[in-house]
Design an enzyme around this catalytic site. Sequence first.
Site, PDB file in Angstrom:
ATOM      1  CG  ASP A 164      24.231  36.563 -22.261  1.00  0.00           C
ATOM      2  OD1 ASP A 164      24.996  37.681 -22.496  1.00  0.00           O
ATOM      3  OD2 ASP A 164      23.039  36.693 -22.119  1.00  0.00           O
ATOM      4  CG  HIS A 200      25.160  21.784 -46.590  1.00  0.00           C
ATOM      5  ND1 HIS A 200      25.227  22.436 -45.195  1.00  0.00           N
ATOM      6  CD2 HIS A 200      26.301  21.756 -47.169  1.00  0.00           C
ATOM      7  CE1 HIS A 200      26.560  22.977 -45.379  1.00  0.00           C
ATOM      8  NE2 HIS A 200      27.010  22.660 -46.588  1.00  0.00           N
ATOM      9  CE  LYS A 255      28.258  20.352 -43.246  1.00  0.00           C
ATOM     10  NZ  LYS A 255      28.367  20.120 -44.553  1.00  0.00           N
ATOM     11  CG  HIS A 278      33.345  23.856 -43.006  1.00  0.00           C
ATOM     12  ND1 HIS A 278      32.657  22.756 -42.984  1.00  0.00           N
ATOM     13  CD2 HIS A 278      32.880  24.359 -44.243  1.00  0.00           C
ATOM     14  CE1 HIS A 278      31.839  22.653 -43.696  1.00  0.00           C
ATOM     15  NE2 HIS A 278      31.946  23.343 -44.509  1.00  0.00           N
ATOM     16  CE  LYS A 304      29.225  25.667 -41.607  1.00  0.00           C
ATOM     17  NZ  LYS A 304      29.992  24.489 -42.210  1.00  0.00           N
ATOM     18  CG  ASP A 338      25.096   0.795 -31.636  1.00  0.00           C
ATOM     19  OD1 ASP A 338      24.429   0.448 -32.610  1.00  0.00           O
ATOM     20  OD2 ASP A 338      26.056   0.150 -31.317  1.00  0.00           O
TER      21      ASP A 338
END
Length: 481
Positions: free
Chosen positions: A228, A399, A401, A221, A223, A406
Amino acid sequence: MKWWLIALEALYVVLVVFTSYRIIVDTRSSTKSLAYLLTVIFLPFIGVIIYFSVGVNYKKRQIYSKKILASGSLQSMVIQLMHERSIKTFEDEKFDDLDKRIPQFLFRANNSPLAGGNKVEILKNGEEKFPKVFQAIEKATKSIHLEYYIMEDGEVTEKLEKLLIKKAKEGVHIRIIYDDFGSSSIRKTVVPRLREHGIEIYPFYKIKLIYLANRVNYRNHRKLIIIDGEIGFTGGINWSDRYNNPNSFNKYWRDTHIYLEGPIVASLQAVFLADWNFCSNKPIKLTPELFNGLNNIVGDKSVQIAAGGPDYPTPTILYSLLQAIHNAERYIYATTPYYIPDESLQNALCVMAKSGVDVKLLVPYKSDSMLVDAASRSYYKELLQSGVKVYRYKKGFIHAKTIAIDNQLSIIGTANLDYRSFDLNFEVNAVIYNSETTRELRKQFDEDLESSEQLDIVAWLQRNKIKSFFEKIAGLLSPLL
């Protein structure tokens, strides 16, 4: 009774006993163990098939045993430099008031150094991510590494394909990892065309029909983009047109990604290299240019990478989230498209809310799964009764996450607040220890609340009892979703 019926009953008893033994021995979570045991007992044969399709604990079976490379001098040097920088960052006077338990946990449990001197930029939706990525790829001179769950046929993927082919012709070494389930639409189109131009591209784990369910369950899952060895990207945005607004899906897609530049990119590179060596069987020769970011001090942000998956002995991402939540003193603002927590996470949010911490949870009004939505709703009553403020996003599908805590801690990555992300999928989160970044993330959170409705506890408790009952049923299936 006919002999074949006796034989069938005997076979069933043996299967149930054997499967129950496997469940008890192999499954770490008692809640998940109970769910599988009930499934096996009350769904003859079908329950056994379900468990061996999606429930086998591959942590112990070591199917996903991924190592970066045999320890070499350069690898040792990279780890040593990162650890030295981590210790220096801990000793920096700017961290006198920072609770160090989270970075120390990640340092010890995940071998993830805390790196200072980074530049961090939050990217909202595909409209901000894709142009930034294309710009960075255009400037690449040595290597481009991509790792994605979903790479989908469409305009942005077509543009990416053309740009990568162009860079390959310029001599840039390009490596791509894609999830064979999530990226099924490119297997017979984009993949062969890229290979024709010398671009190395492999599925994380190739799907074969007989193993289909297992491969669907243990998904990559992540991404990731590393360019470089100096620039990195991660977050919730896959490679698909739906993340650009407006889009042909006719649905506003709200997501968050992050741009990283500096020493922390070496940690992202390490995650990619481990995955590459696992899926390609073509170990990469370590060279200094793969870790150019190590000495690239470009900002003042301190960052750690929290990686998790079936190959890790402990649920690193879950534990780091729990530590962050318990450290909170003022507020916890969390966004997730799928809220199916284990008991420890649910209890942590409830305890902090009852302790006076401002806890807000933002979820979609409607996700892409009716069953997951029903299971999520089964948790809201306890949250609301504990003082957690629950909001449902109505502008489209959220979508992202993210977690802001604080005004000093931000978490942006690929992991949802659900069983699958904590235990079954390969995930990666960026943990940023910086007030400026956290204030920006909180600002975006507040803006998202303007397009959301807050659940009212009185109205929620008065909902249709039959609907609530079915949500409870769905909640019982949470460990299996």
